[in-house]
Design a protein around this motif. Structure first.
Motif, PDB file in Angstrom:
ATOM      1  N   ALA A 108      57.984  40.796  44.642  1.00 21.51           N
ATOM      2  CA  ALA A 108      56.720  40.536  43.952  1.00 21.51           C
ATOM      3  C   ALA A 108      55.785  41.734  44.052  1.00 21.51           C
ATOM      4  CB  ALA A 108      56.049  39.301  44.530  1.00 21.51           C
ATOM      5  N   GLY A 109      55.842  42.446  45.166  1.00 24.56           N
ATOM      6  CA  GLY A 109      55.027  43.648  45.319  1.00 24.56           C
ATOM      7  C   GLY A 109      55.416  44.720  44.318  1.00 24.56           C
ATOM      8  N   TRP A 110      56.714  44.867  44.098  1.00 23.60           N
ATOM      9  CA  TRP A 110      57.174  45.820  43.082  1.00 23.60           C
ATOM     10  C   TRP A 110      56.707  45.406  41.696  1.00 23.60           C
ATOM     11  CZ3 TRP A 110      62.908  45.841  45.153  1.00 23.60           C
ATOM     12  CH2 TRP A 110      62.946  46.579  46.355  1.00 23.60           C
ATOM     13  N   MET A 111      56.753  44.097  41.411  1.00 20.69           N
ATOM     14  CA  MET A 111      56.286  43.602  40.115  1.00 20.69           C
ATOM     15  C   MET A 111      54.786  43.840  39.942  1.00 20.69           C
ATOM     16  SD  MET A 111      58.364  39.982  39.789  1.00 20.69           S
ATOM     17  CE  MET A 111      57.656  39.573  38.191  1.00 20.69           C
ATOM     18  N   ALA A 112      54.019  43.548  40.982  1.00 17.51           N
ATOM     19  CA  ALA A 112      52.575  43.731  40.909  1.00 17.51           C
ATOM     20  C   ALA A 112      52.207  45.190  40.672  1.00 17.51           C
ATOM     21  CB  ALA A 112      51.920  43.213  42.192  1.00 17.51           C
ATOM     22  N   LEU A 118      48.239  45.091  33.562  1.00 15.63           N
ATOM     23  CA  LEU A 118      48.244  43.768  32.934  1.00 15.63           C
ATOM     24  C   LEU A 118      47.531  42.749  33.816  1.00 15.63           C
ATOM     25  CD1 LEU A 118      51.948  43.497  31.656  1.00 15.63           C
ATOM     26  CD2 LEU A 118      50.018  44.761  30.669  1.00 15.63           C
ATOM     27  N   LEU A 119      47.843  42.784  35.101  1.00 11.74           N
ATOM     28  CA  LEU A 119      47.275  41.816  36.041  1.00 11.74           C
ATOM     29  C   LEU A 119      45.780  42.010  36.225  1.00 11.74           C
ATOM     30  CD1 LEU A 119      50.195  41.974  38.609  1.00 11.74           C
ATOM     31  CD2 LEU A 119      49.617  40.001  37.183  1.00 11.74           C
ATOM     32  N   ALA A 120      45.309  43.245  36.109  1.00 13.26           N
ATOM     33  CA  ALA A 120      43.873  43.518  36.263  1.00 13.26           C
ATOM     34  C   ALA A 120      43.066  42.852  35.154  1.00 13.26           C
ATOM     35  CB  ALA A 120      43.626  45.025  36.261  1.00 13.26           C
ATOM     36  N   ASP A 123      43.645  36.535  32.930  1.00 16.51           N
ATOM     37  CA  ASP A 123      42.887  35.347  33.309  1.00 16.51           C
ATOM     38  C   ASP A 123      43.784  34.341  34.022  1.00 16.51           C
ATOM     39  OD1 ASP A 123      40.402  36.106  32.044  1.00 16.51           O
ATOM     40  OD2 ASP A 123      41.377  35.683  30.118  1.00 16.51           O
ATOM     41  N   LEU A 124      45.090  34.438  33.750  1.00 14.87           N
ATOM     42  CA  LEU A 124      46.029  33.460  34.300  1.00 14.87           C
ATOM     43  C   LEU A 124      47.434  34.040  34.328  1.00 14.87           C
ATOM     44  CD1 LEU A 124      45.830  30.434  35.236  1.00 14.87           C
ATOM     45  CD2 LEU A 124      46.789  29.833  33.007  1.00 14.87           C
ATOM     46  N   VAL A 125      48.148  33.732  35.407  1.00 17.42           N
ATOM     47  CA  VAL A 125      49.556  34.107  35.555  1.00 17.42           C
ATOM     48  C   VAL A 125      50.374  32.816  35.535  1.00 17.42           C
ATOM     49  CG1 VAL A 125      51.284  35.099  37.121  1.00 17.42           C
ATOM     50  CG2 VAL A 125      49.037  36.179  36.890  1.00 17.42           C
ATOM     51  N   ALA A 154      48.278  40.374  43.637  1.00 15.67           N
ATOM     52  CA  ALA A 154      47.312  40.979  42.724  1.00 15.67           C
ATOM     53  C   ALA A 154      45.943  40.313  42.753  1.00 15.67           C
ATOM     54  CB  ALA A 154      47.863  40.940  41.299  1.00 15.67           C
ATOM     55  N   GLY A 155      45.835  39.184  43.462  1.00 14.41           N
ATOM     56  CA  GLY A 155      44.575  38.449  43.477  1.00 14.41           C
ATOM     57  C   GLY A 155      44.268  37.815  42.131  1.00 14.41           C
ATOM     58  N   ALA A 156      45.321  37.394  41.409  1.00 15.27           N
ATOM     59  CA  ALA A 156      45.155  36.802  40.086  1.00 15.27           C
ATOM     60  C   ALA A 156      45.405  35.300  40.154  1.00 15.27           C
ATOM     61  CB  ALA A 156      46.117  37.445  39.095  1.00 15.27           C
TER      62      ALA A 156
END
Length: 247
Positions: A108-112, A118-120, A123-125, A154-156
């Motif tokens: 997940a860290g690699w994905m983030a 995109l994550l920044a 509004d929703l994952v 990512a804090g999303a």
């Protein structure tokens, strides 16, 4: 005193359950041995902004591959952390088929990192869902685990059940691109109870592997139909060679 106790506990845990690389399960000081890490293909070079396919030259942030120029997917942007190959498929299949979560935070860290932009803006994952029958049989949805872990990294905000499979479909493994599209056409819907969370929102759609994009496209279509303002795609790995498509 507390730190000493924690260190002793960690040392005991390592003796009972030795750390192993998530790639080849060999003994390792961390989740991935240096040799295994070097064998992974991270997709950090130039890529198509719509489908994350690697490109030979950097033509700018809005560059599209020939396939996306001819027939753009329903989502806006896509990012992938890894190329799906003989090395990366080891932890992916361990997560997908055996529920091995020991490398989840690392993956997940690699994905983030790959989808940071995109994550920044998200509004929703939300993850690609399993049909409830398959979910009961398997006991977990690996895309849901990844979505939760990516959201934490990512804090999303995350909603693991925004989408549902309205009908059960056969496995996509072994199907042609055209057959995959037919297989999942109209198979996904946004849950009525989640429509307010989706409407007007910028959504990042999570899955483990991008093969032909058929499933992701069907999910993006459902989210946009429910009023999402945009959909982006973030996956752990992307198939870049036709010989790796059977998953």
């Amino acid at each position: 005193m507390v730190r000493t106790a924690k260190a002793a506990g960690a040392g005991l845990a390592d003796l009972i359950w030795p750390r192993r690389s998530i790639i080849d399960r060999s003994l390792s000081d961390g989740p991935v041995s240096p040799a295994d890490f070097g064998a992974l293909t991270f997709l950090t070079g130039p890529s198509c902004r719509r489908c994350a396919a690697p490109q030979d030259a950097d033509l700018g942030p809005r560059a599209l591959c020939a396939a996306c120029s001819a027939k753009p997917p329903r989502w806006d942007r896509a990012r992938a952390a890894l190329a799906y190959d003989e090395v990366s498929k080891q932890p992916i299949l361990a997560l997908k088929r055996a529920g091995a979560r020991d490398g989840l935070a690392t993956l997940a860290g690699w994905m983030a990192a790959a989808g940071r932009d995109l994550l920044a803006e998200a509004d929703l994952v939300t993850p690609v869902p399993l049909h409830y029958v398959r979910l009961v049989q398997r006991g977990y949805n690996q895309a849901g685990w990844l979505a939760q872990a990516v959201g934490r990294a990512a804090g999303a905000p995350v909603c693991v059940d925004a989408l549902k499979r309205a009908r059960r479909t056969r496995s996509q493994g072994g199907l042609s691109a055209r057959a995959r599209r037919r297989n999942v056409a109209g198979a996904f819907k946004v849950r009525k109870s989640r429509r307010r969370r989706v409407a007007g929102k910028r959504i990042v759609l999570i899955d483990d592997v991008y093969t032909t994009g058929a499933t992701l496209n069907a999910c993006a279509r459902a989210l946009l139909k429910a009023g999402a303002s945009s959909v982006d795609v973030l996956v752990l790995a992307r198939v870049v060679r036709e010989t790796d498509i059977a998953i």
